[in-house]
Each structure stands twice: as structure tokens, then as C-alpha cells.
Write a protein that holds these residues in place. Structure first.
Motif, PDB file in Angstrom:
ATOM      1  N   PHE A 200       0.834  -1.201   0.000  1.00 17.85           N
ATOM      2  CA  PHE A 200       0.000   0.000   0.000  1.00 17.85           C
ATOM      3  C   PHE A 200       0.876   1.261   0.000  1.00 17.85           C
ATOM      4  O   PHE A 200       0.636   2.207  -0.758  1.00 17.85           O
ATOM      5  CB  PHE A 200      -0.928   0.032   1.217  1.00 17.85           C
ATOM      6  N   PHE A 201       1.885   1.272   0.869  1.00 18.12           N
ATOM      7  CA  PHE A 201       2.756   2.448   0.961  1.00 18.12           C
ATOM      8  C   PHE A 201       3.569   2.640  -0.314  1.00 18.12           C
ATOM      9  O   PHE A 201       3.740   3.766  -0.793  1.00 18.12           O
ATOM     10  CB  PHE A 201       3.692   2.314   2.161  1.00 18.12           C
ATOM     11  N   ALA A 202       4.087   1.541  -0.866  1.00 15.13           N
ATOM     12  CA  ALA A 202       4.881   1.644  -2.087  1.00 15.13           C
ATOM     13  C   ALA A 202       4.029   2.165  -3.243  1.00 15.13           C
ATOM     14  O   ALA A 202       4.486   2.976  -4.058  1.00 15.13           O
ATOM     15  CB  ALA A 202       5.480   0.282  -2.440  1.00 15.13           C
ATOM     16  N   LEU A 203       2.788   1.697  -3.319  1.00 14.80           N
ATOM     17  CA  LEU A 203       1.903   2.122  -4.409  1.00 14.80           C
ATOM     18  C   LEU A 203       1.614   3.621  -4.311  1.00 14.80           C
ATOM     19  O   LEU A 203       1.635   4.333  -5.328  1.00 14.80           O
ATOM     20  CB  LEU A 203       0.608   1.316  -4.359  1.00 14.80           C
ATOM     21  N   ALA A 204       1.347   4.105  -3.112  1.00 15.76           N
ATOM     22  CA  ALA A 204       1.077   5.535  -2.953  1.00 15.76           C
ATOM     23  C   ALA A 204       2.291   6.364  -3.364  1.00 15.76           C
ATOM     24  O   ALA A 204       2.158   7.383  -4.059  1.00 15.76           O
ATOM     25  CB  ALA A 204       0.691   5.833  -1.502  1.00 15.76           C
ATOM     26  N   ALA A 205       3.488   5.927  -2.947  1.00 16.76           N
ATOM     27  CA  ALA A 205       4.707   6.650  -3.326  1.00 16.76           C
ATOM     28  C   ALA A 205       4.923   6.595  -4.834  1.00 16.76           C
ATOM     29  O   ALA A 205       5.392   7.567  -5.445  1.00 16.76           O
ATOM     30  CB  ALA A 205       5.909   6.051  -2.592  1.00 16.76           C
ATOM     31  N   SER A 206       4.573   5.471  -5.450  1.00 16.35           N
ATOM     32  CA  SER A 206       4.715   5.327  -6.896  1.00 16.35           C
ATOM     33  C   SER A 206       3.780   6.284  -7.637  1.00 16.35           C
ATOM     34  O   SER A 206       4.181   6.946  -8.611  1.00 16.35           O
ATOM     35  CB  SER A 206       4.418   3.881  -7.301  1.00 16.35           C
ATOM     36  N   PHE A 207       2.528   6.370  -7.201  1.00 10.79           N
ATOM     37  CA  PHE A 207       1.584   7.311  -7.817  1.00 10.79           C
ATOM     38  C   PHE A 207       2.082   8.755  -7.668  1.00 10.79           C
ATOM     39  O   PHE A 207       1.995   9.560  -8.598  1.00 10.79           O
ATOM     40  CB  PHE A 207       0.206   7.192  -7.156  1.00 10.79           C
ATOM     41  N   GLU A 208       2.586   9.076  -6.481  1.00  5.49           N
ATOM     42  CA  GLU A 208       3.060  10.443  -6.245  1.00  5.49           C
ATOM     43  C   GLU A 208       4.234  10.778  -7.162  1.00  5.49           C
ATOM     44  O   GLU A 208       4.313  11.866  -7.737  1.00  5.49           O
ATOM     45  CB  GLU A 208       3.467  10.604  -4.778  1.00  5.49           C
ATOM     46  N   HIS A 209       5.151   9.818  -7.305  1.00  3.89           N
ATOM     47  CA  HIS A 209       6.301  10.022  -8.182  1.00  3.89           C
ATOM     48  C   HIS A 209       5.833  10.214  -9.627  1.00  3.89           C
ATOM     49  O   HIS A 209       6.293  11.126 -10.331  1.00  3.89           O
ATOM     50  CB  HIS A 209       7.234   8.809  -8.074  1.00  3.89           C
ATOM     51  N   LEU A 210       4.904   9.378 -10.068  1.00  2.00           N
ATOM     52  CA  LEU A 210       4.396   9.457 -11.435  1.00  2.00           C
ATOM     53  C   LEU A 210       3.690  10.794 -11.675  1.00  2.00           C
ATOM     54  O   LEU A 210       3.827  11.393 -12.754  1.00  2.00           O
ATOM     55  CB  LEU A 210       3.448   8.286 -11.699  1.00  2.00           C
ATOM     56  N   ALA A 211       2.957  11.262 -10.688  1.00  2.00           N
ATOM     57  CA  ALA A 211       2.230  12.523 -10.847  1.00  2.00           C
ATOM     58  C   ALA A 211       3.179  13.657 -11.199  1.00  2.00           C
ATOM     59  O   ALA A 211       2.856  14.533 -12.016  1.00  2.00           O
ATOM     60  CB  ALA A 211       1.471  12.853  -9.565  1.00  2.00           C
ATOM     61  N   GLY A 212       4.377  13.619 -10.609  1.00  2.00           N
ATOM     62  CA  GLY A 212       5.343  14.677 -10.864  1.00  2.00           C
ATOM     63  C   GLY A 212       5.972  14.603 -12.235  1.00  2.00           C
ATOM     64  O   GLY A 212       5.906  15.563 -13.014  1.00  2.00           O
ATOM     65  N   TYR A 213       6.545  13.440 -12.587  1.00  2.00           N
ATOM     66  CA  TYR A 213       7.291  13.402 -13.852  1.00  2.00           C
ATOM     67  C   TYR A 213       6.381  13.255 -15.060  1.00  2.00           C
ATOM     68  O   TYR A 213       6.755  13.628 -16.181  1.00  2.00           O
ATOM     69  CB  TYR A 213       8.363  12.308 -13.836  1.00  2.00           C
ATOM     70  N   ALA A 214       5.164  12.713 -14.896  1.00  2.00           N
ATOM     71  CA  ALA A 214       4.247  12.548 -16.027  1.00  2.00           C
ATOM     72  C   ALA A 214       3.215  13.671 -16.096  1.00  2.00           C
ATOM     73  O   ALA A 214       2.348  13.655 -16.970  1.00  2.00           O
ATOM     74  CB  ALA A 214       3.535  11.198 -15.937  1.00  2.00           C
ATOM     75  N   ASP A 215       3.318  14.623 -15.166  1.00  2.00           N
ATOM     76  CA  ASP A 215       2.367  15.737 -15.108  1.00  2.00           C
ATOM     77  C   ASP A 215       0.935  15.209 -15.126  1.00  2.00           C
ATOM     78  O   ASP A 215       0.096  15.604 -15.948  1.00  2.00           O
ATOM     79  CB  ASP A 215       2.601  16.703 -16.271  1.00  2.00           C
ATOM     80  N   ASN A 216       0.653  14.281 -14.202  1.00  2.00           N
ATOM     81  CA  ASN A 216      -0.656  13.639 -14.126  1.00  2.00           C
ATOM     82  C   ASN A 216      -1.265  13.948 -12.762  1.00  2.00           C
ATOM     83  O   ASN A 216      -1.016  13.235 -11.780  1.00  2.00           O
ATOM     84  CB  ASN A 216      -0.508  12.129 -14.326  1.00  2.00           C
ATOM     85  N   PRO A 217      -2.055  15.004 -12.648  1.00  2.00           N
ATOM     86  CA  PRO A 217      -2.608  15.376 -11.332  1.00  2.00           C
ATOM     87  C   PRO A 217      -3.531  14.313 -10.750  1.00  2.00           C
ATOM     88  O   PRO A 217      -3.665  14.210  -9.530  1.00  2.00           O
ATOM     89  CB  PRO A 217      -3.352  16.689 -11.616  1.00  2.00           C
ATOM     90  N   ARG A 218      -4.159  13.517 -11.604  1.00  2.00           N
ATOM     91  CA  ARG A 218      -5.039  12.476 -11.069  1.00  2.00           C
ATOM     92  C   ARG A 218      -4.240  11.400 -10.330  1.00  2.00           C
ATOM     93  O   ARG A 218      -4.752  10.789  -9.386  1.00  2.00           O
ATOM     94  CB  ARG A 218      -5.866  11.856 -12.191  1.00  2.00           C
ATOM     95  N   ALA A 219      -3.016  11.164 -10.768  1.00  2.00           N
ATOM     96  CA  ALA A 219      -2.173  10.214 -10.042  1.00  2.00           C
ATOM     97  C   ALA A 219      -1.893  10.722  -8.638  1.00  2.00           C
ATOM     98  O   ALA A 219      -1.823   9.937  -7.681  1.00  2.00           O
ATOM     99  CB  ALA A 219      -0.873   9.981 -10.805  1.00  2.00           C
ATOM    100  N   GLN A 220      -1.761  12.048  -8.494  1.00  2.00           N
ATOM    101  CA  GLN A 220      -1.546  12.611  -7.160  1.00  2.00           C
ATOM    102  C   GLN A 220      -2.792  12.440  -6.295  1.00  2.00           C
ATOM    103  O   GLN A 220      -2.702  12.177  -5.097  1.00  2.00           O
ATOM    104  CB  GLN A 220      -1.184  14.088  -7.256  1.00  2.00           C
ATOM    105  N   VAL A 221      -3.969  12.558  -6.908  1.00  2.00           N
ATOM    106  CA  VAL A 221      -5.215  12.317  -6.163  1.00  2.00           C
ATOM    107  C   VAL A 221      -5.255  10.867  -5.679  1.00  2.00           C
ATOM    108  O   VAL A 221      -5.617  10.587  -4.529  1.00  2.00           O
ATOM    109  CB  VAL A 221      -6.447  12.634  -7.035  1.00  2.00           C
ATOM    110  N   LEU A 222      -4.866   9.929  -6.554  1.00  2.00           N
ATOM    111  CA  LEU A 222      -4.813   8.526  -6.135  1.00  2.00           C
ATOM    112  C   LEU A 222      -3.848   8.350  -4.968  1.00  2.00           C
ATOM    113  O   LEU A 222      -4.138   7.606  -4.025  1.00  2.00           O
ATOM    114  CB  LEU A 222      -4.383   7.636  -7.307  1.00  2.00           C
TER     115      LEU A 222
END
Length: 739
Positions: free
Chosen positions: A606-628
Motif C-alpha cells: 500500500f505504501f509503495a503504491l502511494a509513493a509510486s503514484f506520487e512520483h508518477l504525478a510529478g514526472y508525467a504531469d498527471n494530477p489524477r495520479a496525485q489524487v490517487l
């Protein structure tokens, strides 16, 4: 080519793999709503074996080399890899996996124990690519940032786990060599320029044998060599066996035969021989002639000797050895599995913290806990464990409700100091000298050795050290926490690292920060003193101590190392997100197969997935990933607060039930968030559906418990069977499909 909004979720082994069959469909369904694709790659032990022999298999059985693919991806900035625990295979595990794959119809050769032909040697070399810590050096192209998330630490303080009481008259202790071992024989150099080194054995008569001629090094790289004097090792082991009997404590050996896949099985084999001297005096030649190695453990020896003419006499000699020696620490006293049965059963970074947490006790042959003599031959880090034991004997057990934390920044990028570097570890063939040479013939290090000594070399790249120092300063600043480099100025390797650390600290703003350099035992004592005051201290360590500390302190603090946040900021900009330790995974699989109950806790995922979404939100410019990411973090907090981790006994929710509750709380958070109305609307119906069906879903998940489960294989489960076992709730499956 991967899309920027792609996460790679790894298929690994044992309990984490089984949990993936249940959790991955949830991840895929939720991620898709944010335009995030989730792909899988098989880096399991079975997958690595099949990839190594792909050219020998028919087309319909061939599998791609997923580990090599991910290794290349880890060098790219778009890398976003979630890595679950994998088997670091010892030889017995490797052989068992080969046997299972052969039984499944894969035409694989047997593992050549003693290769004598070119074909055998090539086969052995292929299998060796899958042995030991084959995965981590490939993927870890960055250094490690590992810590207990605030939610986990808060839960442990609110609901402290059980800690065994300690008394000042405890006889538990660590025994270590202190001389003639890897630590005391170590030599270290910093190379001036890029080069290709060679490892050469010079026999007593001057005959030279090149053991390896392609050790590539870069300018500024730290290169070490050392050896274990096996004659001294055998004397030491014999002395400790006598000591354990005299002090009436359990005898236990603590090594890491999985990660240190060349050196530690040999050391383990010497422990087996030292404990049963009469057995090997009488039957040693017969055992060797039959290809039976003590390095594989007492269990493999007993199993293999059943078919020998003297099999019954050998079994009797083993029984007599157990009777004559000290009481042996047991892995499973009910089944007669001792500390020396399987080299991969007692792994130091898991076994020592568990012993410390349990009053300094291990299980004896009588089924009772008892004090023990923990034998750790090499003295490099044995003092760390003795420091913790002495602290508990003086001050009692730690209190999870009040104790501080010891997060870790670990040096591991580009296979830094990777467990003695397997490809540069050798059992010395004959008396003479082991030399590490530069390409111009200059001898960088040299050791006089005897037959059977274990010699090894290590490398640590300058780029990795620079990044390690940067990460340590970054973490100290971000958390306003003292950071201590666990380095010993009297050890050759550490002396060179200390010089580099002090130089590279000058590249950073350290004003207002507390950054120290201490020898490991001293650093441990300093951290323990702060822990008892409820204060945190970052341990900044090399790769082996990273492995040890990220089990030791989490197990004491929060009860397990599986609940840690483990982030590897890759040097080239990508992210690797690890999900915790897998030391208890085999027992969980056994319970699933016998009772259809999986106790594996996926909190690390669970923790790794949240960190992965947060990382993706930054480099892929995907704000929905940050919401996830944000909603998953809040859902995990609810999950912990409502205690929805798997229960310890059959009858409560297991891993599958915990995944349902995570999905429920995550859907509720997504439905209620205000950052993305369209996303909230998408998850509203699912949240309502899961909430209304809670009792029905839990009933369907729990109804399967109590009967055997068929997953079609241990190392390579049948996908359809495993999917049916791990997704037994039709109501939950239909709800996810509706999304």
C-alpha cells in the motif's frame, strides 16, 4: 516503449506473489480511472530460471528476460517500478525450483553440483545467474531511503506489539571471531583511473591462475579484498560449540546464505561439520563421493543418505551428534528441523531481531524458549547485535508505545558493496597468494591463503557514494533528524569511505544539522539511547548494514519490517519502490495450501503504491495520479486505525479481506475528495456498492478458509488456479469489473 503514465508491478515469489493475484486487480481498476497503466514483469526465481534457458525451450515455453529489461529501464528517467520481495535462492531452493519446473514439463537440466565438463560448467553458470541476490543489484540503481511511515509508527504506539521481557541474568550473547575473518583481513584501495582489474591465484610453485579478468572499475571507485581463514573458523566454531554446552544455552549460527550466496553456504557447511565431527570423520569420504555437501545443510544430507549403504548408520551418527553436543536452536522443533538443517532457514537480519524481540530466546528441541549463543563468525557487524542484547540486559525490553525510530539511508546504488560481490568470491583451490591486479600488472591487494579459505572482493562506485551522502543530507534536513554514518575508521573499507563522506559533505548545506561518523557498535549504542528517550536517529550505512538495520529496528519498533516505506530514488531520475521484507513468506504459503488462509500483510505494498503514484504525478504531469496517492494514504490510515490487517488465526480476515477493506476505504476517499469532481463521480457508485456489500463480501472471502487450496505449484503457481484461490468473492469481483 513505455508510456510516461506506466507503473511496472513485479511478479515475484511465495506469499507476495499470491497476494498480487488478489491486490493487482484492485490497483489496475483504480489506476485506469487516472489514465495510469499498470504492467507486470515476472522476476520470480522460476521466471529467472526459465529466462536463463529460453534458448533450450520450445517457443511456447519461452519467457522473456524481464529482469534484464527492468535493469535497462532502471537507468531511464521514466522508470517507475514497484518491487515486491523475491526469493534470494540458496542452492537447495534453486534445486527445488528446478525440480518443480521439470515436473511441470520444462525440459531443464539438473543443477550440476560438481561440474566436470564444459556443458556442465555452462549449465552451472546459467543457474548461478538466478541464485542468491540476483534481482537487487540489477534494479537498485539508486540508494535506499527506508523508514516507518507516520501512520505505521502511530499505530504501533497506539496498539503496541508484544515484546518479551528481558532480565539482567540473561545468558544470551553473540560470539564472533574478531581476528582471521573477513573484517580483520580486509584491504582497500581507491583506484585513480578507469581500468579493468583481474583476480589471480599464485600457487606456492609460482603457477598463476586467472580466476577473473574483467573486473571493470571507474576512477575514484573503492575496491576491497579480504578472506576468511577457514582453519581459524573451524577452531572458532569448535570453541563456541563447547561454550554453548558449558553454559547450557542453545547453539545457533546466523549467516545469510541467500544473499551472500558463495561465501556463507561454505561457512554454513563448516558449522555443520564442526557440530558433527565424528560423523564426518567416519563418513566424510563416502558423503563426498556421493556428491553430498554439508553446505546444503543437515536436512539435505539426511535426505540424500537414505539411499546410501550406510544410510542408517549415518542417520544414527547425526542423532548421536545432536545428543553429544549442546542443545540446538530449532527452526521447527515439532518437525525436528534444527538451526543447521537448511542454510536459507536462519537468515541473520530476520533471525537476530526476532530473537531479541523474544527475550533473547530461540526455540529449543524440547519446544521451550531458552537463552542462546548466537554465532556470527565475521565480526564486521556482529557487535551491533551484541550492543542491542547488552542494552536489553541492562535496561529491559523496548516499549513500542514510546520508543523512537531509526530510519535508514543505505548505500546500494550500482551494486555497491553487494555482499562480497558474488562473482568475485572464491573458495581458494590451493595454498599460495590471491592477488587483485591492475591492467598494467600492478598488485593492488594480496593475501597469503590456504586451501579452502574464502576470498572475496567488493566494489563501491564513487558516483554511488556521492549520491548516498546527498540523500543522507536531504533526509536529515527534511525530517530535522540527526544522521549518523555507521563507519569504522579502523576498518580498511570504511577508512576510504569516511574520507569521501567528509569531502562530499562539503558540497551540501549542513548548517543546523547533526551529522556524525561513528563505528557501528558505537552508532548503535547512540541510537538506542535516543530510542529509549523517544527520539529518532537516521542510520546512514553501507549495503550489508542497510539490510540488517532495516529489519532490526522496524521489527523492534513496529513488529515487522514488512510495513516500511522503502523508496529508491534512482540516480537517473526514475523511482524504485520496494514493499518490505519477505522472510516469513514460506510459512504463509504453507498455511494457504493447507488451510486456504494467507496471513501475508500487504501494508508495504500500500505504501509503495502511494509513493509510486506520487512520483508518477510529478514526472508525467498527471494530477489524477496525485489524487490517487493522497486518497490511498488516507485510506491506509483508516485501514490501520480500524485494524484491518490479516488476523493471526484462521477465522478472521486474511490477506484477501485486508485488500477488500483497503479497496473500500480508498473508494470512499476518492468519492469524497474535492480535487477532481469527475474522479469523485466515477468512484461514488463503487464506494456505495462496496459499503452496502461489506458483510456479503467478507462472508464470501472467509467461507473458503479451513480446506486445502490448490495453487498448482510453489515456485511457479498455475495462474488460473491461483487467481481462483485468491479472488473467491464474486461480489467483490463484479464490483471491481463495474468500475
Amino acid at each position: 516503449m513505455l508510456r510516461m503514465s506506466t507503473i511496472i508491478y513485479t511478479h515475484t515469489d511465495e506469499a507476495p506473489l499470491l497476494a498480487t493475484y488478489s491486490f493487482l486487480p484492485i490497483i489496475e481498476a483504480y489506476a485506469a480511472q487516472a489514465g495510469v497503466e499498470v504492467e507486470t514483469r515476472d522476476i520470480s526465481l522460476a521466471g529467472r530460471i526459465l529466462a536463463a534457458f529460453a534458448d533450450r525451450l520450445p517457443a511456447d515455453q519461452q519467457v522473456p528476460d524481464a529482469l534484464a529489461e527492468l535493469g535497462a529501464l532502471a537507468e531511464r528517467p521514466e522508470a517507475n517500478i514497484i518491487k515486491l520481495p523475491n526469493i534470494s535462492a540458496s542452492v537447495p531452493q534453486l534445486k527445488a525450483a528446478i525440480t518443480e519446473l521439470q515436473q511441470q514439463g520444462f525440459d531443464l537440466p539438473d543443477y550440476p553440483e560438481s561440474p566436470s565438463t564444459d556443458e556442465d560448467r555452462e549449465t552451472r553458470a546459467r543457474y548461478d545467474t538466478a541464485k542468491g541476490s540476483a534481482v537487487n543489484p540489477v534494479l537498485r540503481q539508486g540508494n535506499s531511503d527506508r523508514r516507518a511511515p507516520a501512520a505505521v509508527k502511530g499505530y504501533a504506539k497506539k496498539y503496541p506489539h508484544r515484546m518479551g521481557a528481558w532480565s539482567s541474568d540473561s545468558k544470551t550473547a553473540v560470539a564472533t571471531m574478531g581476528k582471521d575473518d573477513f573484517r580483520s583481513n580486509e584491504l582497500s584501495v581507491v583506484v585513480d583511473a578507469d581500468d579493468t582489474l583481474s583476480i589471480v591465484h599464485v600457487a606456492a610453485d609460482g603457477t598463476e591462475t586467472v580466476l577473473k579478468d574483467d573486473v571493470k572499475v571507474l576512477a575514484g571507485e573503492v575496491v576491497d579484498s579480504t578472506y576468511m581463514d577457514v582453519a581459524a573458523l573451524r577452531r572458532f566454531l569448535t570453541e563456541q560449540i563447547a561454550r554453548a554446552k558449558a553454559e547450557d544455552v542453545l547453539f545457533s549460527v546466523h549467516l545469510k546464505a541467500t544473499m551472500m550466496k558463495v561465501s556463507d553456504p561454505i561457512l554454513f557447511g563448516h558449522a555443520v561439520q564442526a557440530f558433527f565431527p565424528t560423523l564426518f570423520d567416519q563418513y566424510g569420504e563416502q558423503l563426498r563421493a556421493a556428491g553430498i555437501s554439508p553446505n546444503d545443510g543437515l536436512g539435505a544430507l539426511l535426505n540424500a543418505t537414505k539411499d546410501l549403504p550406510d544410510g542408517e548408520a549415518i542417520a544414527a551418527a547425526v542423532a548421536q551428534g545432536l545428543e553429544d553436543g549442546p542443545r540446538m536452536a530449532m527452526v521447527d522443533d515439532r518437525k525436528g528441523i534444527t538451526n543447521l538443517h537448511v542454510p536459507s532457514d536462519v537468515i541473520i537480519d530476520a533471525s537476530m531481531p526476532a530473537m531479541i524481540r523474544t527475550s533473547g530466546h530461540m526455540w529449543g528441541p524440547d519446544g521451550q524458549e531458552a537463552d542462546c549463543l548466537a554465532v556470527i563468525p565475521d565480526s564486521s557487524y556482529a557487535g551491533v547485535y551484541q550492543t542491542v542484547i547488552s542494552d536489553c540486559q541492562a535496561n529491559g525490553a523496548y516499549d513500542p508505545a514510546t520508543m523512537g525510530s531509526v530510519p535508514n539511508v543505505g548505500l546500494m546504488a550500482k551494486a555497491a558493496e553487494e555482499y562480497g560481490s558474488h562473482d568475485k568470491t572464491f573458495e581458494v583451490p590451493a595454498a599460495g597468494r590471491m592477488e587483485l591486479r591492475a591492467s598494467d600488472g600492478t598488485v593492488l591487494t594480496a593475501h597469503e591463503v590456504q586451501p579452502g579459505d574464502v576470498w572475496r572482493a567488493c566494489q563501491t562506485k564513487d558516483e554511488s557514494i556521492r549520491d548516498w551522502v546527498k540523500l543522507a543530507v536531504t533526509r536529515a534536513r527534511a525530517s530535522d533528524t540527526p544522521a549518523v554514518f555507521w563507519l569504522d575508521e579502523t576498518r580498511a573499507h570504511d577508512t576510504n569511505l569516511i574520507e569521501k563522506v567528509r569531502t562530499y559533505l562539503g558540497d551540501h548545506d549542513t548548517d543546523g544539522l547533526t551529522i556524525e561518523v561513528m563505528a557501528p557498535a558505537e552508532a548503535c549504542a547512540y541510537s538506542l539511547e535516543r530510542i529509549r528517550r523517544g527520539e529518532d536517529t537516521i542510520s546512514v550505512t553501507g549495503n550489508v548494514l542497510r539490510d540488517y538495520n532495516t529489519d532490526l529496528f522496524p521489527i523492534l519498533e513496529v513488529g515487522t519490517s514488512a510495513k516500511m516505506l522503502s523508496v529508491v530514488p534512482l540516480i537517473n531520475g526514475g523511482g524504485l519502490f520496494e514493499t518490505g521484507a519477505g522472510g516469513s513468506a514460506p510459512k504463509h504459503v504453507q498455511q494457504l495450501v493447507s488451510e486456504n488462509y494467507l496471513r501475508w500483510d500487504s501494508l508495504g505494498e500500500f505504501f509503495a503504491l502511494a509513493a509510486s503514484f506520487e512520483h508518477l504525478a510529478g514526472y508525467a504531469d498527471n494530477p489524477r495520479a496525485q489524487v490517487l496517492a493522497d486518497t490511498l494514504d488516507r485510506a491506509t490510515g483508516t485501514f490501520l486505525d480500524r485494524d484491518k490487517s490479516p488476523t493471526r488465526k484462521i477465522g478472521g480476515i486474511d490477506n484477501r479481506g485486508s485488500h477488500f477493506y483497503l479497496a473500500l476505504y480508498w473508494a470512499q476517499e476518492l468519492a469524497g475528495q474535492s480535487d477532481d469532481a469527475e474522479l469523485a463521480a466515477a468512484f461514488g457508485p463503487l464506494a456505495e456498492r462496496l459499503t452496502a456489500a461489506e458483510d456479503q463480501i467478507v462472508s464470501e472471502l472467509n467461507a473458503v478458509q479451513g480446506s486445502p487450496a490448490d495453487i498448482g505449484g510453489y515456485f511457479r503457481p498455475d495462474g488460473e488456479k491461483a487467481d481462483r484461490v485468491m479472488r473467491p468473492s464474486a461480489t467483490l469481483n463484479e464490483a471491481l469489473a463495474s468500475l
